[in-house]
Design a protein around this motif. Sequence first.
Motif, PDB file in Angstrom:
ATOM      1  N   CYS A 126       0.847  -1.196   0.000  1.00 38.86           N
ATOM      2  CA  CYS A 126       0.000   0.000   0.000  1.00 38.86           C
ATOM      3  C   CYS A 126       0.885   1.249   0.000  1.00 38.86           C
ATOM      4  O   CYS A 126       1.947   1.270   0.636  1.00 38.86           O
ATOM      5  CB  CYS A 126      -0.837  -0.068   1.270  1.00 38.86           C
ATOM      6  SG  CYS A 126      -1.828   1.378   1.592  1.00 38.86           S
ATOM      7  N   HIS A 143       0.235   3.993   1.405  1.00 41.70           N
ATOM      8  CA  HIS A 143       0.107   4.784   2.628  1.00 41.70           C
ATOM      9  C   HIS A 143       1.290   4.456   3.543  1.00 41.70           C
ATOM     10  O   HIS A 143       2.252   5.207   3.589  1.00 41.70           O
ATOM     11  CB  HIS A 143      -1.257   4.513   3.305  1.00 41.70           C
ATOM     12  CG  HIS A 143      -1.455   5.249   4.592  1.00 41.70           C
ATOM     13  ND1 HIS A 143      -1.901   4.621   5.728  1.00 41.70           N
ATOM     14  CD2 HIS A 143      -1.276   6.542   4.927  1.00 41.70           C
ATOM     15  CE1 HIS A 143      -1.983   5.515   6.714  1.00 41.70           C
ATOM     16  NE2 HIS A 143      -1.607   6.692   6.247  1.00 41.70           N
ATOM     17  N   TYR A 144       1.248   3.306   4.222  1.00 40.41           N
ATOM     18  CA  TYR A 144       2.351   2.917   5.114  1.00 40.41           C
ATOM     19  C   TYR A 144       2.904   1.537   4.745  1.00 40.41           C
ATOM     20  O   TYR A 144       3.387   0.819   5.606  1.00 40.41           O
ATOM     21  CB  TYR A 144       1.860   2.865   6.568  1.00 40.41           C
ATOM     22  CG  TYR A 144       1.873   4.179   7.320  1.00 40.41           C
ATOM     23  CD1 TYR A 144       1.945   5.402   6.680  1.00 40.41           C
ATOM     24  CD2 TYR A 144       1.805   4.190   8.708  1.00 40.41           C
ATOM     25  CE1 TYR A 144       1.941   6.594   7.385  1.00 40.41           C
ATOM     26  CE2 TYR A 144       1.797   5.370   9.426  1.00 40.41           C
ATOM     27  CZ  TYR A 144       1.866   6.563   8.754  1.00 40.41           C
ATOM     28  OH  TYR A 144       1.860   7.742   9.469  1.00 40.41           O
ATOM     29  N   HIS A 145       2.778   1.161   3.482  1.00 38.21           N
ATOM     30  CA  HIS A 145       3.318  -0.117   2.996  1.00 38.21           C
ATOM     31  C   HIS A 145       2.602  -1.352   3.552  1.00 38.21           C
ATOM     32  O   HIS A 145       3.218  -2.410   3.713  1.00 38.21           O
ATOM     33  CB  HIS A 145       4.833  -0.232   3.263  1.00 38.21           C
ATOM     34  CG  HIS A 145       5.606   0.920   2.714  1.00 38.21           C
ATOM     35  ND1 HIS A 145       5.830   1.081   1.366  1.00 38.21           N
ATOM     36  CD2 HIS A 145       6.152   1.992   3.319  1.00 38.21           C
ATOM     37  CE1 HIS A 145       6.494   2.206   1.183  1.00 38.21           C
ATOM     38  NE2 HIS A 145       6.700   2.785   2.337  1.00 38.21           N
ATOM     39  N   GLY A 146       1.327  -1.225   3.876  1.00 40.94           N
ATOM     40  CA  GLY A 146       0.549  -2.383   4.337  1.00 40.94           C
ATOM     41  C   GLY A 146       0.573  -3.500   3.296  1.00 40.94           C
ATOM     42  O   GLY A 146       0.635  -3.232   2.091  1.00 40.94           O
ATOM     43  N   CYS A 181      -6.651  -2.357   1.747  1.00 41.44           N
ATOM     44  CA  CYS A 181      -5.471  -2.598   2.588  1.00 41.44           C
ATOM     45  C   CYS A 181      -5.890  -3.012   4.001  1.00 41.44           C
ATOM     46  O   CYS A 181      -6.779  -2.404   4.589  1.00 41.44           O
ATOM     47  CB  CYS A 181      -4.630  -1.322   2.626  1.00 41.44           C
ATOM     48  SG  CYS A 181      -3.209  -1.468   3.713  1.00 41.44           S
ATOM     49  N   TRP A 225      -4.393  -2.597   6.807  1.00 38.76           N
ATOM     50  CA  TRP A 225      -3.976  -1.778   7.950  1.00 38.76           C
ATOM     51  C   TRP A 225      -4.928  -0.609   8.226  1.00 38.76           C
ATOM     52  O   TRP A 225      -5.411  -0.447   9.332  1.00 38.76           O
ATOM     53  CB  TRP A 225      -2.541  -1.269   7.742  1.00 38.76           C
ATOM     54  CG  TRP A 225      -1.526  -2.354   7.965  1.00 38.76           C
ATOM     55  CD1 TRP A 225      -1.787  -3.666   8.296  1.00 38.76           C
ATOM     56  CD2 TRP A 225      -0.108  -2.244   7.885  1.00 38.76           C
ATOM     57  NE1 TRP A 225      -0.621  -4.369   8.417  1.00 38.76           N
ATOM     58  CE2 TRP A 225       0.431  -3.522   8.178  1.00 38.76           C
ATOM     59  CE3 TRP A 225       0.767  -1.211   7.592  1.00 38.76           C
ATOM     60  CZ2 TRP A 225       1.805  -3.769   8.181  1.00 38.76           C
ATOM     61  CZ3 TRP A 225       2.135  -1.450   7.604  1.00 38.76           C
ATOM     62  CH2 TRP A 225       2.637  -2.716   7.903  1.00 38.76           C
ATOM     63  N   HIS A 226      -5.172   0.243   7.220  1.00 36.33           N
ATOM     64  CA  HIS A 226      -6.052   1.405   7.477  1.00 36.33           C
ATOM     65  C   HIS A 226      -7.098   1.573   6.382  1.00 36.33           C
ATOM     66  O   HIS A 226      -7.569   2.676   6.127  1.00 36.33           O
ATOM     67  CB  HIS A 226      -5.219   2.693   7.625  1.00 36.33           C
ATOM     68  CG  HIS A 226      -3.988   2.538   8.458  1.00 36.33           C
ATOM     69  ND1 HIS A 226      -2.715   2.587   7.923  1.00 36.33           N
ATOM     70  CD2 HIS A 226      -3.838   2.287   9.776  1.00 36.33           C
ATOM     71  CE1 HIS A 226      -1.836   2.381   8.884  1.00 36.33           C
ATOM     72  NE2 HIS A 226      -2.481   2.193  10.017  1.00 36.33           N
ATOM     73  N   HIS A 227      -7.382   0.458   5.670  1.00 35.69           N
ATOM     74  CA  HIS A 227      -8.545   0.361   4.775  1.00 35.69           C
ATOM     75  C   HIS A 227      -8.498   1.239   3.514  1.00 35.69           C
ATOM     76  O   HIS A 227      -9.545   1.586   2.977  1.00 35.69           O
ATOM     77  CB  HIS A 227      -9.839   0.634   5.559  1.00 35.69           C
ATOM     78  CG  HIS A 227     -10.118  -0.403   6.615  1.00 35.69           C
ATOM     79  ND1 HIS A 227     -11.383  -0.610   7.127  1.00 35.69           N
ATOM     80  CD2 HIS A 227      -9.315  -1.290   7.261  1.00 35.69           C
ATOM     81  CE1 HIS A 227     -11.318  -1.581   8.046  1.00 35.69           C
ATOM     82  NE2 HIS A 227     -10.072  -1.992   8.144  1.00 35.69           N
ATOM     83  N   ALA A 228      -7.321   1.610   3.041  1.00 39.02           N
ATOM     84  CA  ALA A 228      -7.247   2.262   1.722  1.00 39.02           C
ATOM     85  C   ALA A 228      -7.754   1.279   0.673  1.00 39.02           C
ATOM     86  O   ALA A 228      -7.748   0.062   0.897  1.00 39.02           O
ATOM     87  CB  ALA A 228      -5.807   2.649   1.402  1.00 39.02           C
ATOM     88  N   PRO A 247      -6.789   6.180   3.216  1.00 36.49           N
ATOM     89  CA  PRO A 247      -5.711   7.156   3.370  1.00 36.49           C
ATOM     90  C   PRO A 247      -4.599   7.089   2.321  1.00 36.49           C
ATOM     91  O   PRO A 247      -3.720   7.945   2.351  1.00 36.49           O
ATOM     92  CB  PRO A 247      -5.144   6.833   4.757  1.00 36.49           C
ATOM     93  CG  PRO A 247      -5.377   5.378   4.926  1.00 36.49           C
ATOM     94  CD  PRO A 247      -6.698   5.110   4.243  1.00 36.49           C
TER      95      PRO A 247
HETATM   96  S1  FES Z   1      -0.888   1.082   5.131  1.00 37.42           S
HETATM   97 FE1  FES Z   1      -2.496   0.771   3.750  1.00 37.42          FE
HETATM   98  S2  FES Z   1      -4.009   2.090   4.437  1.00 37.42           S
HETATM   99 FE2  FES Z   1      -2.379   2.488   5.748  1.00 37.42          FE
END
Ligand code: FES
Length: 520
Positions: free
Chosen positions: A52, A54-57, A71, A73-76, A89
């Motif tokens: 991802c 965002h934070y590499h999820g 994703c 982790w935070h649902h992107a 995100p």
């Molecule tokens: S790491 Fe994917 S939404 Fe945050």
Amino acid sequence: MSDTENDPKPDFRSGFSLQGLADGDAVIGRVDTDDAILVRQGDAIFVIGAHCTHYHGPLAQGLVIGHTVRCPWHHACFSLRTGDALRAPALDPITCWRVERVGDTAYAREPLPAPGPGTARASASSRRAPASVVIVGGGGAGLAAADMLRREGYDGPVTILSADDDPPCDRPNLSKDFLAGTAQDDWIPLRSAEFYAERRIDLRLKSRVSSLDVREKRVTLENGETYTFDALLIATGAEPVRLEIPGATASQTHYLRTFADSRAIVAKAKSAKSVVVAGASFIGLEVAASLRARGIAVHVVAPESQPLERVMGPEVGRFVRLLHEERGVVFHLGRTVKRIDGRTITLSDATSLDADFMVLGVGVRPSIDLAERAGLTIDRGIAVNEYLETSAHGVFAAGDVARWPDPHTGERIRVEHWVVAERQGQVAAKNILGCNERFDAVPFFWSQHYDVTINYVGHAERWDTVQMSGTLEARDCAVSYKRGDRLLAVATVSRDLLSLQTERAMEVAAQATSTTQPAP
Ligand code: FES
Ligand SMILES: Cc1cc2nc3c(=O)[nH]c(=O)nc-3n(C[C@H](O)[C@H](O)[C@H](O)COP(=O)(O)OP(=O)(O)OC[C@H]3O[C@@H](n4cnc5c(N)ncnc54)[C@H](O)[C@@H]3O)c2cc1C
């Protein structure tokens, strides 16, 4: 031997057998040296980047829905066809490779062109595009809106007026890695200076708007400068509640909202031995965790009997308190700070604590003054309809400041969640361009305490039943909040897929309700 020869993951470039791969399955592999996932969706096969933006999820552990992947982790959410970041995100696309199928074998070929400004969608000029857009607020909602205006192909002037000293930043990080010292300064801005220049987004910092004239379509800054607009987005967020503590001086008491606030705490933390945090909210506790990571003694003072009890109930509250106590945080619950004399902080039960400084995290209030003075309808926030439009035509509001009709609870709600703010900014931008898209995302937030992340989908202000699956002690748990038969929200620890599945189930339930309702 090259690195790729040592890599046991299948290389989709060399061909991957589809035998045994079920519909919706995702397989982790690579394309040359890039980590990638191969996804089967019916007869279609997709190969996209594995991480991802965002934070590499890890997207292989996410949820495939139609031609998208979410994703864990935070649902992107990303398009499997183009790699486009469809929902915050994440704001940037992931690489997507063209796939060729020969019999039962899929081959990743060349990367597809990355979706750029306006390329993925019909040009905004074909819809009802305003002559100019002004965004008041340079936070998550404001930036996501400006970004989406350009992604949608809007070509007119876009101005962000922000009271902050710094460009839009990754606000959630300010109480986590940045404060703990594990994220560098350059991780924090959401976008580079080049981004604003390339997209022709006029970002005005230190520009507090003092008045809004809805009829004349004009905003005025504190310094007297004026800006006219055709469409306006108010994304002024929230500001920390300030406490009057007898004896407190500005240099001893810190609040945390902006990048500048976080830098100021970091500067003090470098030589501090002991800190008092007032408030056992998410932000207060994340500050406690980050300062413990720096080896500072931390005392948390709060009036409630368990941290986070009001939001997540006593079970989760007790678990979070124990997590912090294991790392050496000392709680003074059922108490408040009464006064400060130099380094001595006196509590309501006469306990005195020695501290280098204090951080106050006792909640926030939405920044509604501007909207209120302009005569917009206020309802403990700026009241908006399902399209995020305020009571004034062409004036939208998004983020912490907005109260909207939530289709999942059937109530008008206002939340203070990063992902909601960004997604509302994105939807408001589309509606500014005449898309008529309802904001119907299920609220989601996460909070991080040391190595434990709590994810929360839905919204429960009041509930009558809490159901626990798994145990918090094992750090493998789902906590469901229900009112009657209705599932309002689910908090999870280490059950990311379940969190995504719950989000999806809530979406489907809301869609079913809205389609069975009679047309207005
Ligand atoms: S790491 Fe994917 S939404 Fe945050
Ligand atoms: C330290 C911290 C950690 C957090 N961690 C999490 C987390 O882990 N998970 C989560 O879901 N949420 C988290 N949040 C909450 C999340 O950051 C907010 O929900 C989100 O920032 C709201 O975005 P926004 O754009 O609505 O407002 P903001 O990000 O607050 O932006 C508001 C902007 O408006 C500007 N502004 C205000 N008034 C004016 C004016 N009159 N004129 C011009 N500009 C003005 C401000 O300067 C600012 O630029 C955290 C918040 C903080 C402070």
